[in-house]
Scaffold this motif. Sequence first.
Motif, PDB file in Angstrom:
ATOM      1  N   MET A  30      35.024  29.814 -25.034  1.00 17.09           N
ATOM      2  CA  MET A  30      34.843  28.480 -25.978  1.00 17.09           C
ATOM      3  C   MET A  30      35.279  28.482 -27.294  1.00 17.09           C
ATOM      4  SD  MET A  30      30.777  26.754 -25.160  1.00 17.09           S
ATOM      5  CE  MET A  30      30.883  28.164 -26.157  1.00 17.09           C
ATOM      6  N   ALA A  31      35.518  29.127 -28.290  1.00 16.13           N
ATOM      7  CA  ALA A  31      36.077  28.432 -29.774  1.00 16.13           C
ATOM      8  C   ALA A  31      37.826  28.685 -29.811  1.00 16.13           C
ATOM      9  CB  ALA A  31      36.056  29.987 -30.778  1.00 16.13           C
ATOM     10  N   ALA A  32      38.173  29.689 -28.950  1.00 12.70           N
ATOM     11  CA  ALA A  32      39.351  29.809 -28.586  1.00 12.70           C
ATOM     12  C   ALA A  32      40.424  28.483 -28.188  1.00 12.70           C
ATOM     13  CB  ALA A  32      39.983  31.175 -27.700  1.00 12.70           C
ATOM     14  N   LEU A  33      39.841  28.369 -26.857  1.00 12.13           N
ATOM     15  CA  LEU A  33      40.463  27.053 -26.126  1.00 12.13           C
ATOM     16  C   LEU A  33      40.240  25.414 -26.021  1.00 12.13           C
ATOM     17  CD1 LEU A  33      40.221  29.174 -22.616  1.00 12.13           C
ATOM     18  CD2 LEU A  33      41.805  29.229 -24.311  1.00 12.13           C
ATOM     19  N   MET A  34      39.131  25.466 -26.746  1.00 12.71           N
ATOM     20  CA  MET A  34      38.600  24.023 -27.445  1.00 12.71           C
ATOM     21  C   MET A  34      39.831  23.398 -27.927  1.00 12.71           C
ATOM     22  SD  MET A  34      35.887  22.573 -26.546  1.00 12.71           S
ATOM     23  CE  MET A  34      34.280  24.116 -26.947  1.00 12.71           C
ATOM     24  N   ILE A  35      40.612  23.828 -28.983  1.00 12.47           N
ATOM     25  CA  ILE A  35      42.245  22.790 -29.108  1.00 12.47           C
ATOM     26  C   ILE A  35      42.629  22.578 -28.429  1.00 12.47           C
ATOM     27  CG2 ILE A  35      43.818  23.128 -30.744  1.00 12.47           C
ATOM     28  CD1 ILE A  35      42.368  24.953 -33.074  1.00 12.47           C
ATOM     29  N   PRO A  36      43.037  23.322 -27.952  1.00 11.17           N
ATOM     30  CA  PRO A  36      44.283  23.071 -26.328  1.00 11.17           C
ATOM     31  C   PRO A  36      43.673  22.140 -25.448  1.00 11.17           C
ATOM     32  CG  PRO A  36      43.993  25.256 -26.694  1.00 11.17           C
ATOM     33  CD  PRO A  36      43.160  25.290 -27.648  1.00 11.17           C
ATOM     34  N   GLY A  37      42.241  22.485 -24.842  1.00 17.28           N
ATOM     35  CA  GLY A  37      41.524  21.317 -24.086  1.00 17.28           C
ATOM     36  C   GLY A  37      40.969  20.284 -24.789  1.00 17.28           C
ATOM     37  N   GLY A  38      41.131  20.273 -25.809  1.00 17.72           N
ATOM     38  CA  GLY A  38      40.988  18.594 -26.895  1.00 17.72           C
ATOM     39  C   GLY A  38      42.476  17.939 -26.607  1.00 17.72           C
ATOM     40  N   LYS A  39      43.737  18.867 -26.729  1.00 14.82           N
ATOM     41  CA  LYS A  39      45.068  18.057 -26.988  1.00 14.82           C
ATOM     42  C   LYS A  39      45.355  17.766 -25.501  1.00 14.82           C
ATOM     43  CE  LYS A  39      48.822  17.763 -29.484  1.00 14.82           C
ATOM     44  NZ  LYS A  39      48.537  16.493 -30.262  1.00 14.82           N
ATOM     45  N   LEU A  40      44.745  18.517 -24.393  1.00 14.70           N
ATOM     46  CA  LEU A  40      45.540  18.130 -22.828  1.00 14.70           C
ATOM     47  C   LEU A  40      44.380  16.761 -22.679  1.00 14.70           C
ATOM     48  CD1 LEU A  40      44.868  21.773 -21.398  1.00 14.70           C
ATOM     49  CD2 LEU A  40      47.187  20.140 -21.861  1.00 14.70           C
ATOM     50  N   THR A  41      43.786  15.954 -23.397  1.00 20.26           N
ATOM     51  CA  THR A  41      43.170  15.210 -22.758  1.00 20.26           C
ATOM     52  C   THR A  41      44.278  14.127 -23.310  1.00 20.26           C
ATOM     53  OG1 THR A  41      42.160  14.700 -24.984  1.00 20.26           O
ATOM     54  CG2 THR A  41      41.099  16.048 -23.672  1.00 20.26           C
ATOM     55  N   PHE A  88      37.587  15.652 -17.714  1.00 24.75           N
ATOM     56  CA  PHE A  88      36.017  16.447 -17.852  1.00 24.75           C
ATOM     57  C   PHE A  88      35.298  16.580 -16.727  1.00 24.75           C
ATOM     58  CE2 PHE A  88      31.102  14.248 -17.506  1.00 24.75           C
ATOM     59  CZ  PHE A  88      31.150  14.395 -18.293  1.00 24.75           C
ATOM     60  N   THR A  89      35.917  15.986 -15.931  1.00 28.99           N
ATOM     61  CA  THR A  89      35.886  16.486 -13.862  1.00 28.99           C
ATOM     62  C   THR A  89      36.265  17.649 -13.538  1.00 28.99           C
ATOM     63  OG1 THR A  89      35.764  13.953 -13.738  1.00 28.99           O
ATOM     64  CG2 THR A  89      36.084  15.587 -11.710  1.00 28.99           C
ATOM     65  N   LEU A  90      37.168  18.002 -14.307  1.00 36.24           N
ATOM     66  CA  LEU A  90      37.845  19.285 -13.898  1.00 36.24           C
ATOM     67  C   LEU A  90      36.860  20.657 -14.857  1.00 36.24           C
ATOM     68  CD1 LEU A  90      39.947  21.076 -12.409  1.00 36.24           C
ATOM     69  CD2 LEU A  90      41.522  20.637 -14.586  1.00 36.24           C
ATOM     70  N   GLY A  91      36.970  20.415 -15.869  1.00 35.90           N
ATOM     71  CA  GLY A  91      35.942  21.550 -16.924  1.00 35.90           C
ATOM     72  C   GLY A  91      34.586  21.758 -15.920  1.00 35.90           C
ATOM     73  N   GLU A 104      32.948  29.822 -16.806  1.00 38.71           N
ATOM     74  CA  GLU A 104      32.244  28.934 -18.063  1.00 38.71           C
ATOM     75  C   GLU A 104      32.914  27.861 -18.847  1.00 38.71           C
ATOM     76  OE1 GLU A 104      27.447  29.200 -17.418  1.00 38.71           O
ATOM     77  OE2 GLU A 104      27.399  30.376 -15.462  1.00 38.71           O
ATOM     78  N   GLY A 105      33.166  29.617 -19.727  1.00 42.92           N
ATOM     79  CA  GLY A 105      33.657  29.741 -21.101  1.00 42.92           C
ATOM     80  C   GLY A 105      34.727  28.441 -21.164  1.00 42.92           C
ATOM     81  N   VAL A 106      36.045  28.597 -19.923  1.00 41.53           N
ATOM     82  CA  VAL A 106      37.079  28.149 -20.041  1.00 41.53           C
ATOM     83  C   VAL A 106      36.756  26.438 -19.501  1.00 41.53           C
ATOM     84  CG1 VAL A 106      38.845  26.836 -17.878  1.00 41.53           C
ATOM     85  CG2 VAL A 106      38.532  29.713 -18.970  1.00 41.53           C
ATOM     86  N   GLY A 107      35.280  26.475 -18.508  1.00 38.03           N
ATOM     87  CA  GLY A 107      34.948  24.678 -18.408  1.00 38.03           C
ATOM     88  C   GLY A 107      34.860  23.644 -19.478  1.00 38.03           C
ATOM     89  N   THR A 108      33.817  24.469 -20.227  1.00 36.63           N
ATOM     90  CA  THR A 108      33.180  24.294 -21.461  1.00 36.63           C
ATOM     91  C   THR A 108      34.257  23.631 -22.418  1.00 36.63           C
ATOM     92  OG1 THR A 108      31.511  25.555 -21.366  1.00 36.63           O
ATOM     93  CG2 THR A 108      31.785  24.684 -23.548  1.00 36.63           C
ATOM     94  N   ALA A 109      35.421  24.574 -22.042  1.00 35.92           N
ATOM     95  CA  ALA A 109      36.770  24.177 -23.566  1.00 35.92           C
ATOM     96  C   ALA A 109      37.414  23.146 -22.787  1.00 35.92           C
ATOM     97  CB  ALA A 109      37.581  25.581 -23.660  1.00 35.92           C
ATOM     98  N   LEU A 110      37.222  22.963 -21.937  1.00 36.32           N
ATOM     99  CA  LEU A 110      37.851  21.474 -21.271  1.00 36.32           C
ATOM    100  C   LEU A 110      36.972  20.168 -20.917  1.00 36.32           C
ATOM    101  CD1 LEU A 110      39.881  22.848 -17.597  1.00 36.32           C
ATOM    102  CD2 LEU A 110      40.745  22.294 -20.160  1.00 36.32           C
ATOM    103  N   LEU A 111      35.501  20.136 -20.921  1.00 38.52           N
ATOM    104  CA  LEU A 111      34.633  19.037 -20.793  1.00 38.52           C
ATOM    105  C   LEU A 111      34.338  18.672 -21.844  1.00 38.52           C
ATOM    106  CD1 LEU A 111      30.992  19.695 -20.673  1.00 38.52           C
ATOM    107  CD2 LEU A 111      31.889  21.537 -18.519  1.00 38.52           C
ATOM    108  N   ILE A 112      34.086  20.014 -22.848  1.00 43.12           N
ATOM    109  CA  ILE A 112      33.103  19.112 -24.190  1.00 43.12           C
ATOM    110  C   ILE A 112      34.304  18.130 -25.507  1.00 43.12           C
ATOM    111  CG2 ILE A 112      32.488  19.870 -26.804  1.00 43.12           C
ATOM    112  CD1 ILE A 112      30.528  19.934 -24.244  1.00 43.12           C
ATOM    113  N   PRO A 113      35.599  19.221 -25.271  1.00 48.64           N
ATOM    114  CA  PRO A 113      36.167  17.416 -26.166  1.00 48.64           C
ATOM    115  C   PRO A 113      36.589  15.980 -25.922  1.00 48.64           C
ATOM    116  CG  PRO A 113      37.724  19.435 -26.178  1.00 48.64           C
ATOM    117  CD  PRO A 113      36.620  20.280 -25.071  1.00 48.64           C
ATOM    118  N   PRO A 114      36.063  15.680 -24.424  1.00 41.43           N
ATOM    119  CA  PRO A 114      36.098  14.468 -23.952  1.00 41.43           C
ATOM    120  C   PRO A 114      34.607  13.956 -24.253  1.00 41.43           C
ATOM    121  CG  PRO A 114      37.162  15.988 -21.866  1.00 41.43           C
ATOM    122  CD  PRO A 114      36.597  16.838 -23.158  1.00 41.43           C
TER     123      PRO A 114
END
Length: 477
Positions: A64-75, A84-87, A115-125
């Motif tokens: 989660m910590a490692a992918l949260m920054i890229p996840g936020g940028k992808l939004t 959010f839905t993909l996550g 679950e870690g990747v999914g969280t990184a995608l859905l939490i920033p949104p």
Amino acid sequence: MADHVTTGRPSKALRRVLVPLALAQFICSFAGSNMNVMINDMSKDLDTTVQGIQVAITIFLLVMAALMIPGGKLTDRYGRKRLFTLGLVVYGVGALLSAAAPGLGVLILGNSILEGVGTALLIPPVYILTTLLFTEITSRARAFGAISAMGGVGAAAGPLIGGLITSAISWRAAFVFQALVIAAIVLLSRHVEDPLPPDPTRAFDTGGAVLSSVGLILVVSGILATDNNIWLMLGLVAAGSLVLLWFFLSMRAKERAGKEALLSTSLFRNRTSNLGLITQNAQWLMLMGVSFTVAAYLQVVHGYDAIQTGVIFTAATVGLLASSLGAERFAKRRAQRTLIMGGFLLTTAGIVVFLTMVSLAVSKDLTSAWVFAPGLFLIGLGVGLMLTPSVNLVQSAFGEELQGEISGLSRSVSNLGSSLGTAIAGTILVAGITATPERSYGLALAVLALVGVVGLAASAMLPRTPAPVTTAQEATA
């Protein structure tokens, strides 16, 4: 921030949007703590060790910590609702895979990775949408209060819910529970609309994403290696620090060349945001560190089962709910700086009370579970008091154009704190630094109390009045 986002939207519609966002934060926080009470059951069923389950928990938090920054940028590129839905879908698949895991390897794939990747995608949104939809300080405080409360309850009540499910059915049913909640969120989120259109032409800094992820992984891996080899630990932490420095320098070089960077370096020039990020890291480090240490102490030293451990943690859940749900009222009466400082004082005091009560119980051979309640209640009360103002302070420091970046950075810093909390506490316990188990657990909690002192010092340096919002134009300048 544009007022058109909420114009014409009745409060009932906004509340309906807030429900799936808050539930999403709940289930992700729940996943990070509920396994603490299932350690013995899972290790026996999967033919592994307690340390193996700890590794799975830590990898989940680290991903989660490692992918949260890229996840936020992808939004910005694909849209907040779509990510959010993909996550949610990726997370749900991981939960079902974990429920059917025949061994530790599949558990790590399902729980730690998917679950870690999914969280990184859905939490920033979740945090971007909340910031964009709730524009006033008090309404935003109420929204973040609800989200923070659900996140804190997920982390604090995770042991209780996980314990009840494990005792009544099995630990596998806890992952089925997660998948069911995810399905409910998908249905409820049909009413969520993205207030800003995605920009498919927006460039994505793949190199920066790799550097940031590798740097964070190396740093936390070094913490985990402490009990194995001190030189390996120092080497990994040093390597991770160098990679993160490389990441920062590459961002600055790309900005100077007029290219799109993963993060704008202006995010690190906002003093209020920087201090707020430090407090967020310390808060989640303390919360997850205490959760892991106390849960392990109750099960290993006192022999409590999953449900008994979860019931004892109810004291922390009650305290956290009481303070988090009062976020809007507190925001009207007290400065955010004051609330964060008060939170660190209460949480640190709660750790001291817990250690004192346990020491007295051991010396007088008391076995009542009530001796743990006062300290845990204060810890929950303190964490709940400071979670909302810290998030509100950081998110509100930037305009809507930078919400994708600051949300990813904020959640990454918070989840890095979660992974470090589990890693540091677990390392001290596994290392067996002291001669008796009680002292090892006491030392782990004492270290977490010192983190509280650092957080208190950082919060004391926050400005007494809100700083001006940093816009994209100022960031470019």
